[in-house]
Design an enzyme around this catalytic site. Structure first.
Site, PDB file in Angstrom:
ATOM      1  N   CYS A 109       0.607  -7.279  11.834  1.00  0.00           N
ATOM      2  CA  CYS A 109       0.966  -7.602  13.285  1.00  0.00           C
ATOM      3  C   CYS A 109       0.350  -8.505  13.883  1.00  0.00           C
ATOM      4  CB  CYS A 109       0.722  -6.279  13.864  1.00  0.00           C
ATOM      5  SG  CYS A 109       1.986  -5.079  13.444  1.00  0.00           S
ATOM      6  N   ASP A 134      -9.235  -9.588   9.069  1.00  0.00           N
ATOM      7  CA  ASP A 134      -8.915  -8.275   8.617  1.00  0.00           C
ATOM      8  C   ASP A 134      -9.746  -7.051   9.155  1.00  0.00           C
ATOM      9  OD1 ASP A 134      -6.191  -7.305   7.771  1.00  0.00           O
ATOM     10  OD2 ASP A 134      -7.810  -6.558   6.149  1.00  0.00           O
ATOM     11  N   LYS A 171      -9.783  -2.342   1.978  1.00  0.00           N
ATOM     12  CA  LYS A 171      -9.311  -1.294   2.722  1.00  0.00           C
ATOM     13  C   LYS A 171      -9.947   0.067   2.291  1.00  0.00           C
ATOM     14  CE  LYS A 171      -6.806  -3.915   4.688  1.00  0.00           C
ATOM     15  NZ  LYS A 171      -5.967  -3.935   5.608  1.00  0.00           N
ATOM     16  N   HIS A 228     -10.517  -2.220  11.594  1.00  0.00           N
ATOM     17  CA  HIS A 228      -9.304  -3.293  11.238  1.00  0.00           C
ATOM     18  C   HIS A 228      -9.015  -4.211  11.979  1.00  0.00           C
ATOM     19  CE1 HIS A 228      -4.953  -3.407   9.361  1.00  0.00           C
ATOM     20  NE2 HIS A 228      -5.745  -4.100   8.808  1.00  0.00           N
ATOM     21  N   ARG A 278       2.095 -12.177  -0.630  1.00  0.00           N
ATOM     22  CA  ARG A 278       0.758 -12.405  -0.003  1.00  0.00           C
ATOM     23  C   ARG A 278       0.016 -13.833  -0.548  1.00  0.00           C
ATOM     24  NH1 ARG A 278      -1.560  -8.819   4.190  1.00  0.00           N
ATOM     25  NH2 ARG A 278      -0.202  -7.218   4.373  1.00  0.00           N
ATOM     26  N   TYR A 306      -1.613  -3.552  -6.892  1.00  0.00           N
ATOM     27  CA  TYR A 306      -1.284  -4.209  -5.578  1.00  0.00           C
ATOM     28  C   TYR A 306      -2.343  -4.240  -4.578  1.00  0.00           C
ATOM     29  CZ  TYR A 306       1.437  -6.910  -2.089  1.00  0.00           C
ATOM     30  OH  TYR A 306       1.627  -7.766  -1.221  1.00  0.00           O
ATOM     31  N   ARG A 324       0.891  -1.113  -0.157  1.00  0.00           N
ATOM     32  CA  ARG A 324       0.057   0.087  -0.109  1.00  0.00           C
ATOM     33  C   ARG A 324       0.896   1.341   0.110  1.00  0.00           C
ATOM     34  NH1 ARG A 324      -1.774   0.884   4.317  1.00  0.00           N
ATOM     35  NH2 ARG A 324      -1.188  -0.943   5.429  1.00  0.00           N
ATOM     36  N   SER A 338      -1.255  -3.348  10.258  1.00  0.00           N
ATOM     37  CA  SER A 338      -0.884  -4.420   9.296  1.00  0.00           C
ATOM     38  C   SER A 338       0.574  -5.000   9.481  1.00  0.00           C
ATOM     39  CB  SER A 338      -0.707  -3.740   7.921  1.00  0.00           C
ATOM     40  OG  SER A 338      -1.783  -2.901   7.579  1.00  0.00           O
TER      41      SER A 338
HETATM   42  P1  GTP Z   1      -2.329  -7.788   7.434  1.00  0.00           P
HETATM   43  O1  GTP Z   1      -2.806  -8.760   6.638  1.00  0.00           O
HETATM   44  O2  GTP Z   1      -1.386  -6.787   6.761  1.00  0.00           O
HETATM   45  O3  GTP Z   1      -3.455  -6.902   7.794  1.00  0.00           O
HETATM   46  O4  GTP Z   1      -1.444  -8.506   8.789  1.00  0.00           O
HETATM   47  P2  GTP Z   1      -2.008  -9.236   9.883  1.00  0.00           P
HETATM   48  O5  GTP Z   1      -2.158  -8.417  11.050  1.00  0.00           O
HETATM   49  O6  GTP Z   1      -3.009 -10.157   9.469  1.00  0.00           O
HETATM   50  O7  GTP Z   1      -0.644 -10.021  10.273  1.00  0.00           O
HETATM   51  P3  GTP Z   1      -0.396 -11.649  10.096  1.00  0.00           P
HETATM   52  O8  GTP Z   1      -1.019 -12.318  11.151  1.00  0.00           O
HETATM   53  O9  GTP Z   1      -0.347 -11.897   8.671  1.00  0.00           O
HETATM   54  O10 GTP Z   1       1.406 -11.681  10.658  1.00  0.00           O
HETATM   55  C1  GTP Z   1       2.446 -10.873  10.267  1.00  0.00           C
HETATM   56  C2  GTP Z   1       3.640 -11.328  10.646  1.00  0.00           C
HETATM   57  O11 GTP Z   1       3.549 -11.269  12.260  1.00  0.00           O
HETATM   58  C3  GTP Z   1       3.801 -12.692  10.184  1.00  0.00           C
HETATM   59  O12 GTP Z   1       5.272 -12.890   9.562  1.00  0.00           O
HETATM   60  C4  GTP Z   1       3.717 -13.824  11.355  1.00  0.00           C
HETATM   61  O13 GTP Z   1       4.519 -14.811  11.203  1.00  0.00           O
HETATM   62  C5  GTP Z   1       4.168 -12.614  12.713  1.00  0.00           C
HETATM   63  N1  GTP Z   1       3.328 -12.929  13.792  1.00  0.00           N
HETATM   64  C6  GTP Z   1       2.239 -13.401  13.802  1.00  0.00           C
HETATM   65  N2  GTP Z   1       1.532 -13.364  15.181  1.00  0.00           N
HETATM   66  C7  GTP Z   1       2.864 -13.459  15.712  1.00  0.00           C
HETATM   67  C8  GTP Z   1       3.197 -13.609  17.340  1.00  0.00           C
HETATM   68  O14 GTP Z   1       2.209 -14.030  18.006  1.00  0.00           O
HETATM   69  N3  GTP Z   1       4.576 -13.442  17.659  1.00  0.00           N
HETATM   70  C9  GTP Z   1       5.469 -13.443  16.702  1.00  0.00           C
HETATM   71  N4  GTP Z   1       6.747 -13.140  17.209  1.00  0.00           N
HETATM   72  N5  GTP Z   1       5.121 -13.081  15.446  1.00  0.00           N
HETATM   73  C10 GTP Z   1       3.960 -13.269  14.928  1.00  0.00           C
HETATM   74  C1  SPV Z   2      -3.045  -4.408   5.377  1.00  0.00           C
HETATM   75  O1  SPV Z   2      -1.881  -3.820   4.863  1.00  0.00           O
HETATM   76  O2  SPV Z   2      -3.514  -4.151   6.516  1.00  0.00           O
HETATM   77  C2  SPV Z   2      -3.664  -5.546   4.515  1.00  0.00           C
HETATM   78  C3  SPV Z   2      -2.920  -5.733   3.365  1.00  0.00           C
HETATM   79  O3  SPV Z   2      -4.383  -6.336   5.144  1.00  0.00           O
HETATM   80  S1  SPV Z   2      -3.533  -4.597   2.022  1.00  0.00           S
HETATM   81  O4  SPV Z   2      -4.669  -5.361   1.507  1.00  0.00           O
HETATM   82  O5  SPV Z   2      -2.658  -4.522   1.134  1.00  0.00           O
HETATM   83  O6  SPV Z   2      -3.900  -3.374   2.668  1.00  0.00           O
HETATM   84 MN    MN Z   3      -4.883  -5.516   7.003  1.00  0.00          MN
END
Ligand code: GTP
Ligand code: SPV
Ligand code: MN
Length: 595
Positions: A263, A288, A219, A239, A380, A210, A82, A261
């Site tokens: 996290c 999400d 979003k 979110h 992704r 993207y 983004r 994002s």
């Molecule tokens: P968006 O799709 O961008 O909104 O991201 P999200 O909030 O869904 O994050 P996601 O669950 O995909 O995790 C992002 C990164 O954080 C990945 O590389 C995970 O492996 C890492 N991660 C997720 N949960 C944990 C956790 O509990 N501990 C640690 N250390 N890393 C984590």
């Molecule tokens: C985020 O960045 O929080 C996502 C990926 O979930 S995107 O759809 O590219 O915004």
């Molecule tokens: Mn997101």
């Protein structure tokens, strides 16, 4: 070939909606595509468009024995995340967008982007993609129509939303739909803009192909326009993931959690309880986005408006997230991961040792000596939520689920403890509003710097952030039975820079305490800044760490927190015009309590 003036007659099989037909005609006159294709969402259409995408080189088929029905896409290397600096909220006044958003006057944006859109689809096909955010037939759903010249967008939208005929049927002859216009143009970052017109329920996106920049239901509609509509109509667009927890007695509870994002939302939403929690089950509602309303019972009810997951690949593996790995076994589109020699996918963190013979996300041969990542850090997967073995049937409930607890969580190497409960709703809103988090690869820019990311909505709130906090406070007043609000941090580090808390499945320890609090089953200790678990409430040994490590993960250091309150100053200054006085006063009160 279908020429512009035939648009109406072609659409007739699918819709006679005069507003929609007129708008498509108008946008086609602007962008001048060679062809217009109306998407019906059928299997036949999916096969046809997929075949075409493969012929055009947009998608590469993966090995059908390893990943049936799955495809691989590479984005332009200048277009991998983004772009917050190119994202605009185009309200009539700058004040309405607020100081945390980029603003452009609507006339200026229409004129500037209009020039770029003029003829942008020449030689291309314009796809008309009708879709629903939310459940078909639900009064809480919103219909959008995205016009795009990207077949990649069409195939992704088909996974992420309820797309095609179903949306046109829901729309009927109504004029109440989001008007999304998207063109890749030439993917020149100088001509890349993502503009939102909340008053017109319109989104114009140009120059990118993207994720969140172009899958306009996600979003752009579900959060930026959604939050604006939510304020107007009295609900919340957030979110947030939504998950279901079932205890050994078969009782079910629902939790919504906002993490910025990359996290941990997808991972938390798909958590598998570790051995210690025999008989407990966690199921996913959404990973999400949550749309939440006040129910007739005075509780907060949430739905996931999406139909698929656009998830972060790196770090996903059989140990960290088995449910995600299972979801990706078929019918998935992978973007910017690495390719294996036998036509499968790979990314950093999938296996300890990378397989030999990888091709990286840019299409170059890759070895561990290459000195670069094989998969882009923001690579992704797009996968249907129906693939998730842990999907809750309630994900299909048009009324949604009642929320017992809301969790705010950032990525913080220090200061923020593993878990903290707010004193009440207003304090919970304060916790969310003041949340800081280290930036990630999900957006273009520097990674790893702490910034305030209120409620994980900084990049996604479609109006003034101070007004947004006021809206949250207002919702709280109207809830007879509000969820409890918590703050968590899975990412605290030790002196060596390693994560203290094991995270992933072990987050169940924290989740259980949160639900015990919501059910009135657990006591807590009061600190100056919130409630924390009693000393032995979380079982360090079962989580695989020492008691000392757990103490470090949960520590509240007065000096660090005084600094944290200083760091909040910038946000309070920035939002001074509209920051609710309840939050200003509470900040002073909490500060005083810290001494
Ligand atoms: P968006 O799709 O961008 O909104 O991201 P999200 O909030 O869904 O994050 P996601 O669950 O995909 O995790 C992002 C990164 O954080 C990945 O590389 C995970 O492996 C890492 N991660 C997720 N949960 C944990 C956790 O509990 N501990 C640690 N250390 N890393 C984590
Ligand atoms: C985020 O960045 O929080 C996502 C990926 O979930 S995107 O759809 O590219 O915004
Ligand atoms: Mn997101």
């Amino acid at each position: 070939m279908i020429t512009n003036h035939e648009t109406a007659s072609v659409a007739q099989n699918l819709t006679t909606n005069p507003h929609l037909l007129a708008w498509v005609k108008e946008m086609a006159a602007l962008t001048k595509p060679d062809r217009i294709v109306w998407c019906d969402g059928s299997e036949e259409e999916k096969e046809r468009l997929t075949r075409q995408a493969v012929e055009e080189g947009v998608l590469i088929p993966l090995n059908p024995e390893k990943r049936p029905g799955s495809y691989y896409a590479r984005s332009n290397p200048n277009d991998v995340a983004r772009v917050e600096h190119l994202t605009f909220i185009c309200t009539p006044t700058r004040e309405e967008a607020g100081p945390t958003n980029n603003w452009m006057a609507p006339e200026e944006a229409y004129s500037k982007l209009g020039k770029l859109f003029d003829g942008s689809m020449r030689g291309r096909t314009m796809y008309v993609v009708p879709y629903i955010m939310g459940l078909p037939g639900s009064p809480f759903s919103k219909v959008g129509v995205e016009l795009t010249d990207s077949i990649y967008v069409v195939l992704n939208m088909r996974i992420m939303t309820r797309m095609g005929k179903v949306a046109l049927e829901q729309l009927g002859d109504s004029n109440d739909f989001n008007r999304g216009l998207h063109s890749m143009l030439d993917l020149d970052p100088e001509k890349r803009f993502i503009c939102h017109f909340p008053q017109d329920n319109t989104i114009w996106s140009i120059g990118s192909n993207y994720g969140g920049n172009v899958l306009l239901g996600k979003k752009c509609l579900a959060l930026r326009i959604g939050s604006y509509l939510g304020r107007k109509e009295g609900w919340l667009a957030e979110h947030m993931l939504i998950l279901e927890v079932e205890n050994p007695q078969g009782e079910r509870r629902y939790v919504a959690a906002a993490f910025p994002s990359a996290c941990g939302k997808t991972n938390f939403a798909m958590l598998i309880p570790p051995a210690k929690f025999a008989g407990w089950k966690v199921r996913t509602i959404g990973d999400d986005i949550a749309w939440m309303r006040i129910g007739e019972d005075g509780r907060l009810w949430a739905v996931n408006p999406e139909n698929g997951y656009f998830g972060v690949a790196p770090g996903t593996n059989e140990k960290s997230n088995p449910n995600a790995m299972a979801s990706l076994r078929k019918d998935t589109i992978f973007t910017n991961v690495a390719l294996t020699a036998d036509g499968d996918v790979w990314w950093e963190g999938m296996t300890k040792e990378p397989p030999a013979g990888l091709t990286d996300w840019k299409g170059n041969p890759w070895t561990p000596e290459s000195g670069e990542k094989a998969a882009h850090p923001n690579s992704r997967f797009t996968t249907p939520m129906a693939n998730n073995p842990a999907l809750s049937p309630r994900a299909y409930d048009p009324q949604g689920v009642p929320i017992s607890a809301i969790i705010f969580g950032g990525r913080r190497s220090d200061t923020v403890p593993l878990v903290l409960q707010s004193f009440d709703w207003t304090h919970g809103v304060f916790m969310g509003a003041t949340m800081g988090s280290e930036t990630t690869a999900a957006a273009v820019g520097q990674v790893g710097v702490v910034r305030r990311d209120p409620m994980a909505m900084l990049p996604f709130c479609g109006y003034d952030m101070g007004e947004y906090f006021a809206h949250w406070l207002e919702i709280g007043k109207r809830l007879k039975n509000p969820p409890l609000i918590f703050q968590v941090n899975w990412f605290r580090k030790d002196e060596n820079g390693d994560f203290i808390w094991p995270g992933f499945g072990e987050n169940m320890h924290v989740l259980k305490w949160i639900l015990d609090r919501a059910d009135g089953k657990a006591s807590a200790k009061e600190t100056p800044i919130g409630y924390v678990p009693e000393d032995d409430a979380i079982d360090a040994e079962a989580a695989g760490i020492t008691k000392d490590q757990l103490r470090k993960a949960m520590a509240i250091d007065a000096e660090e927190w005084k600094r944290e309150f200083e760091l909040q100053e910038e946000l309070f200054q920035k939002l001074a015009r509209t920051m609710p006085k309840e939050l200003v006063e509470l900040r002073e009160k909490l500060r005083a309590r810290l001494g």
